[in-house]
Write an enzyme that holds these catalytic residues in place. Structure first.
Site, mmCIF file in Angstrom:
data_model
loop_
_atom_site.group_PDB
_atom_site.id
_atom_site.type_symbol
_atom_site.label_atom_id
_atom_site.label_comp_id
_atom_site.label_asym_id
_atom_site.label_seq_id
_atom_site.Cartn_x
_atom_site.Cartn_y
_atom_site.Cartn_z
ATOM 1 N N ASP A 101 34.767 26.367 48.482
ATOM 2 C CA ASP A 101 36.020 27.270 48.092
ATOM 3 C C ASP A 101 35.763 27.656 46.702
ATOM 4 O OD1 ASP A 101 38.644 28.290 47.859
ATOM 5 O OD2 ASP A 101 39.463 26.292 48.127
ATOM 6 N N VAL A 102 35.454 28.884 46.518
ATOM 7 C CA VAL A 102 35.064 29.343 45.177
ATOM 8 C C VAL A 102 35.913 30.662 44.678
ATOM 9 C CG1 VAL A 102 32.737 28.673 45.167
ATOM 10 C CG2 VAL A 102 33.123 30.750 46.271
ATOM 11 N N LYS A 103 36.518 31.468 45.804
ATOM 12 C CA LYS A 103 37.512 32.478 45.615
ATOM 13 C C LYS A 103 36.777 33.464 44.728
ATOM 14 C CE LYS A 103 41.476 29.839 46.263
ATOM 15 N NZ LYS A 103 40.891 28.240 46.508
ATOM 16 N N ARG A 104 35.725 33.800 44.686
ATOM 17 C CA ARG A 104 35.160 34.780 43.865
ATOM 18 C C ARG A 104 35.659 36.341 44.252
ATOM 19 N NH1 ARG A 104 34.015 30.907 40.859
ATOM 20 N NH2 ARG A 104 32.131 29.827 40.763
ATOM 21 N N THR A 131 35.145 31.359 50.256
ATOM 22 C CA THR A 131 36.243 32.275 49.989
ATOM 23 C C THR A 131 36.023 33.250 48.766
ATOM 24 O OG1 THR A 131 37.286 30.403 48.429
ATOM 25 C CG2 THR A 131 37.817 30.092 50.604
#
Length: 285
Positions: A101-104, A131
């Site tokens: 879960d890094v939401k880059r 993510t």
């Protein structure tokens, strides 16, 4: 199969197999300082290591997907990233798929660099999926989408999150009348068209949003559904929001499982209870 050698096996196919074998529950590895304290651990790199590896070793042999939250490792600098690398290796060795879960989300060469960090073969932080955020335009994700496809990995695109701050943007309507969230789902669906048994481009839709806010019937890809457990969504809520027949649904729980540590047996029992509550309402493949 190790995330270093996945080119011959698309992520959607590997995920479908893992869910069929282990069930759809995704468990987060979120070393929040409050959880470290509740386990009696120091809030430093040593406490992080004990927490994260204990949770991973307890759960990675039974759940289909583990979801480490990168921010809680990054906050400790290089020592935290070293722990994250050990978590990834431990999870893979035990057979769990790893969704980081890094939401880059960025543009051009910067997005390409993020992509190489997480989705390239041989990268120290290579995982099965990450993510990503589409709010610089869905097209800005092309480096990640292309790399994921070529290396047998996946991406989960933020679509309809459960945090109140996201409502204004995600529920806004474009010139065609579709919500922004629906346009993200529809764009992902185009990438997944024709894939069997699932495509590699998933979306994130919170388990606490209202039923019918986004149509997922044509996605043909996985759906990460955070909010199950400590954030308030029950198994019945999952069925109410997503229905009982949505393939590729991954209800995600973190604190509701992790609060039972540091006992490995208690962690595993908590995950099993969550999995059992989902078994009657979700398909196994």
């Amino acid at each position: 199969m190790s995330a270093e050698n996945t080119a011959a096996r698309p992520f959607g196919a590997r995920l479908a197999e893992a869910v069929a074998e282990r069930g759809p529950l995704c468990v987060g590895v979120d070393p929040h300082p409050e959880l470290l304290r509740s386990w009696g651990l120091p809030v430093d790199a040593s406490g992080l290591e004990r927490f994260a590896l204990t949770a991973t070793e307890a759960l990675a042999g039974s759940v289909a997907v583990l979801k480490p939250q990168s921010a809680f490792f990054e906050t400790y600098g290089s020592a935290g990233i070293a722990v994250l690398e050990r978590v990834l290796a431990t999870a893979r060795q035990a057979g769990a798929l790893v969704l980081l879960d890094v939401k880059r989300g960025d543009i051009g060469s910067t997005m390409a660099a993020y992509t190489d960090a997480y989705l390239a073969d041989g990268a120290p932080l290579a995982v099965d999926a990450i993510t990503v955020s589409p709010y610089l335009g869905f097209g800005s994700l092309e480096p990640a989408l292309a790399k994921a496809r070529s290396t047998g990995r996946g991406v989960f695109v933020l679509a309809r999150t459960s945090n109140p701050e996201g409502h204004t943007v995600q529920r806004a309507r474009d010139s065609s009348g579709a919500t922004v969230a629906q346009s993200v789902v529809d764009a992902a669906a185009r990438y997944n068209a024709g894939a069997e048994p699932l495509g590699d481009v998933g979306v994130v839709v919170g388990a606490t949003v209202g039923p019918g806010e986004v149509r997922l019937d044509t996605l043909n890809g996985p759906v990460l559904a955070p909010g199950f457990g400590a954030q308030g969504a029950t198994a019945e809520d999952v069925r109410r929001v997503f229905g009982a027949g949505l393939r590729g649904l991954l209800p995600a729980s973190s604190r509701d499982v992790l609060r039972h540590g540091p006992s490995p047996d208690a962690l595993l029992s908590a995950a099993q209870r969550a999995a059992d509550s989902l078994a009657a309402i979700l398909p196994s493949s």
